[in-house]
Design an enzyme around this catalytic site. Structure first.
Site, short mmCIF file in Angstrom:
data_model
loop_
_atom_site.label_atom_id
_atom_site.label_comp_id
_atom_site.label_asym_id
_atom_site.label_seq_id
_atom_site.Cartn_x
_atom_site.Cartn_y
_atom_site.Cartn_z
CG ASP A 5 1.84 -9.70 45.08
OD1 ASP A 5 2.61 -9.34 45.78
OD2 ASP A 5 2.26 -10.01 43.69
CB SER A 6 0.77 -4.07 43.44
OG SER A 6 1.35 -3.61 44.57
N GLY B 116 8.21 3.60 44.31
CA GLY B 116 8.28 2.81 43.47
C GLY B 116 8.59 3.08 42.13
CE LYS C 189 0.48 5.33 42.45
NZ LYS C 189 1.48 4.83 43.68
CG HIS D 179 -2.13 -0.44 40.43
ND1 HIS D 179 -1.56 1.07 40.74
CD2 HIS D 179 -1.03 -1.17 41.05
CE1 HIS D 179 -0.55 1.15 41.20
NE2 HIS D 179 -0.38 0.05 41.50
P1 ITT Z 1 3.80 -6.14 50.79
O1 ITT Z 1 4.10 -7.41 50.28
O2 ITT Z 1 4.08 -6.31 52.37
O3 ITT Z 1 2.42 -5.75 50.72
P2 ITT Z 1 5.83 -5.08 49.10
O4 ITT Z 1 6.34 -3.73 48.53
O5 ITT Z 1 6.82 -6.26 49.15
O6 ITT Z 1 4.97 -4.97 50.21
P3 ITT Z 1 4.82 -6.46 46.80
O7 ITT Z 1 5.47 -7.49 46.80
O8 ITT Z 1 3.07 -6.44 46.18
O9 ITT Z 1 4.57 -5.37 47.91
O10 ITT Z 1 5.42 -5.65 45.72
C1 ITT Z 1 5.12 -4.41 44.93
C2 ITT Z 1 6.03 -3.40 44.09
O11 ITT Z 1 5.54 -3.24 43.04
C3 ITT Z 1 6.46 -2.31 45.10
O12 ITT Z 1 7.65 -2.56 45.94
C4 ITT Z 1 6.68 -1.48 43.79
O13 ITT Z 1 8.06 -1.57 43.48
C5 ITT Z 1 6.03 -1.91 42.88
N1 ITT Z 1 4.62 -1.13 42.79
C6 ITT Z 1 3.31 -1.52 43.21
N2 ITT Z 1 2.52 -0.68 43.27
C7 ITT Z 1 2.95 0.63 42.80
C8 ITT Z 1 2.62 1.81 42.89
O14 ITT Z 1 1.50 2.21 42.88
N3 ITT Z 1 3.68 2.62 42.26
C9 ITT Z 1 5.05 2.28 42.01
N4 ITT Z 1 5.34 1.17 42.18
C10 ITT Z 1 4.51 0.25 42.67
#
Ligand code: ITT
Length: 199
Positions: free
Chosen positions: A69-70, A151, A173, A178
């Protein structure tokens, strides 16, 4: 040695795959399994959501499962969008960027500090085998710039590069990101803990 990279986000999947390249592990993805209901992500921390996803997909598939989760924490917005990054303010990133700049401009907080965070969890059955957290510190860019990455990368200015993370290659990158840090910690763990693979 099979590891399910359980994400619905194709960009995450390709970054994780590239960092684990060369490891003696057969990486599979959700598309290799019958459709699984997407979990709700009810946690209020990155690690809580990563655990929830990893346990959910491990239970659904029976696989050794990695989930992460990120998101982006912006100091001038009290840490928002944070765990809500994927669903923050509108359906498109251009709408999200506009909302962020409007709120930051009001508070005269452009170029304020921000960080990407990645919590990564590996689960077998109902057991959490490995957890780690990676972050990268930067600033909100003066304006969105660059078309690489995904993103929030276009608004994340990384001072050592003097660019946003959408203006650099995937390798540049992940060398500092992270996700790069979290997945490299996992890579080291997998390489040195071969007992993990014994069922
Ligand atoms: P999963 O839960 O299925 O893994 P998700 O995209 O819904 O996919 P998250 O709930 O963890 O995942 O949301 C992560 C969001 O955070 C992602 O959709 C981007 O908006 C942002 N994000 C995370 N890592 C990023 C990155 O490396 N670069 C840019 N935005 C990022």
């Amino acid at each position: 040695m099979q590891l399910l990279v359980a994400t619905t986000n194709a960009h995450k999947l390709s970054e994780i795959r590239s960092i684990l390249t060369g490891l003696d592990v057969n990486l599979v993805s959700l598309s290799d399994f019958p459709p699984v209901i997407v979990p709700d992500e009810t946690g209020d921390t990155f690690v809580a959501n990563a655990r929830e996803k990893a346990l959910h997909y491990a239970a659904a598939t029976g696989q050794l499962t990695l989930a992460e989760d990120s998101g982006l924490e912006i100091d001038g917005l009290n840490g928002e969008p944070g765990v809500h990054s994927a669903r923050f303010n509108g359906d498109s990133y251009s709408e999200r960027f506009k909302a962020i700049y409007t709120r930051l401009a009001n508070a005269e907080r452009l170029r304020c500090r921000a960080r990407f965070v990645c919590a990564l969890v590996v689960v077998r059955g109902s057991n959490i085998l490995f957890e780690t957290r990676g972050t990268v510190e930067g600033q909100v860019a003066n304006e969105p710039s660059g078309a690489a990455g995904f993103g929030y990368d276009p608004i994340f200015h990384y001072p050592p590069y003097g660019k946003t993370l959408a203006e650099v290659s995937r390798e540049e990158k992940t060398a500092v990101s992270h996700r790069g840090k979290a997945v490299r910690a996992l890579r080291n763990y997998l390489a040195t803990n071969t007992a993990l693979w014994e069922t």
